[in-house]
Design an enzyme around this catalytic site. Sequence first.
Site, mmCIF file in Angstrom:
data_model
loop_
_atom_site.group_PDB
_atom_site.id
_atom_site.type_symbol
_atom_site.label_atom_id
_atom_site.label_comp_id
_atom_site.label_asym_id
_atom_site.label_seq_id
_atom_site.Cartn_x
_atom_site.Cartn_y
_atom_site.Cartn_z
ATOM 1 N N GLU A 68 0.803 -1.234 0.000
ATOM 2 C CA GLU A 68 0.000 0.000 0.000
ATOM 3 C C GLU A 68 0.831 1.277 0.000
ATOM 4 O O GLU A 68 0.599 2.176 -0.823
ATOM 5 C CB GLU A 68 -0.986 -0.001 1.188
ATOM 6 C CG GLU A 68 -2.083 -1.053 1.094
ATOM 7 C CD GLU A 68 -1.683 -2.405 1.642
ATOM 8 O OE1 GLU A 68 -0.467 -2.691 1.716
ATOM 9 O OE2 GLU A 68 -2.580 -3.189 2.001
ATOM 10 N N CYS A 100 -1.123 -0.180 7.232
ATOM 11 C CA CYS A 100 -1.463 0.255 5.874
ATOM 12 C C CYS A 100 -2.860 0.860 5.826
ATOM 13 O O CYS A 100 -3.125 1.745 5.011
ATOM 14 C CB CYS A 100 -1.364 -0.921 4.909
ATOM 15 S SG CYS A 100 0.340 -1.426 4.652
ATOM 16 N N THR A 212 16.932 -39.762 -5.217
ATOM 17 C CA THR A 212 16.902 -38.905 -6.413
ATOM 18 C C THR A 212 18.153 -38.042 -6.491
ATOM 19 O O THR A 212 18.719 -37.845 -7.568
ATOM 20 C CB THR A 212 15.635 -38.010 -6.375
ATOM 21 O OG1 THR A 212 14.506 -38.876 -6.409
ATOM 22 C CG2 THR A 212 15.567 -37.061 -7.534
ATOM 23 N N GLU A 311 9.900 -32.575 -5.392
ATOM 24 C CA GLU A 311 10.112 -33.054 -6.772
ATOM 25 C C GLU A 311 10.473 -34.531 -6.839
ATOM 26 O O GLU A 311 11.063 -34.981 -7.816
ATOM 27 C CB GLU A 311 11.187 -32.195 -7.461
ATOM 28 C CG GLU A 311 10.661 -30.841 -7.913
ATOM 29 C CD GLU A 311 11.425 -30.274 -9.107
ATOM 30 O OE1 GLU A 311 11.960 -31.044 -9.908
ATOM 31 O OE2 GLU A 311 11.465 -29.027 -9.215
#
Length: 376
Positions: A68, A100, A212, A311
């Site tokens: 803002e 804000c 992995t 992943e």
Amino acid sequence: MTGGTMPPRGDQGSDRRFMAAAVRLSRHHLGRTGTNPSVATIIVRDDGYGPYIVGRGVTALGGRPHAEPQALAEAGELARGATAYVTLEPCAHHGRTPPCAQALISAGITRVVGAASDPDPRVSGKGYAMLRAAGIEVKEGVLADAAADLMRGYLIRSTNMRPEVILKLALSRDSRIGIPGAGQVRITGEIARRQVHLMRAEADAILVGIGTAIADDPFLTCRLPGLEGRSPARIVLDRHLRLPPDSNLARSAREVPVLVTAAEDVDEARRASLADAGVDFLAVETLDDHVALPELTEDLAARGFSSLLVEGGAYTAKAFLDEDLVDRLCLFIGPNDIGARGIASPVDPDHIPPAFRKRGEGRFGDDVYFEYVREN
Ligand code: AOF
Ligand code: ZN
């Protein structure tokens, strides 16, 4: 005289149009605002000739300043009498920056259109109440779902005390995710690869299992031209510290952080050689020799991570699914079969856990894409 009709001030159509622009802007700093959500504000004026934008702001890198004050600074005096479109309820608390909501009041904004509500107890309902008490017209909930969708890491971390977990898998047409002993197997094409790198850029952290990490020797960075600086921290589930110090992950640990989960009793020499490479460690609890994932995700939230992209591989993906920790499931499916020697995926479009509903589908080159979100 023209026969055209101007939309009345703040009609449904223009409110949605400007909020859609704000939602798109909020995406710019996804994954880069720390524990703060990436919020956008657009200030719109109408001097009788139709609405036009006089200020735009998005939560700054690291989370502050908020959106803002930046949009108000750009608008300057033109903010007086204007409408502010905010993708999240404006804050009402004196944190590291003043509220804000007060900044909007002081700048002379007369109308505020908000999208998502903020679960932060310092803000929830109070931001809008402050604005209304100052005589500002407030309309809440415009495109709330679209705005919340981009803030889901922040929202999940605030309510569940863990990061949003996005499980991404690349599957062959016959639902295999690789071939044992074959290293990285190309399953999907270049366009899907780029999309995955974009997902990495928008995540706070990315995680793989040690299987992995050893088999594929990946970097797990974002390598899209111009977005190289947006690689997320990389986390390896590696209870016995088997990550080789000369792996691509360890060798790049000084450029992009690598965190390895390590139990108390790991080999000190291994720990020292990884530490020399710049690898950091996450102390974890283990259960039957496996990293306790609910506790790990809580620790990651405490460290400030709001989104975690998982992943693989198959074992790690299944572990997150079994623990009911996956919020979003993203499947990229290539055009070719791998056959029976391939590693079976724990999940595919014909075997989606019942808690998920399909949120979208599409194509990336020759590959198809399915996305599912958990309903609760
Ligand atoms: C806004 N505009 O752009 C953002 C907001 O630690 P602090 O003081 O920065 O406050 C963090 C809280 O501020 C965060 O939990 C959320 O409620 C709000 N984020 N609010 O008015 C913004 N990013
Ligand atoms: Zn604020």
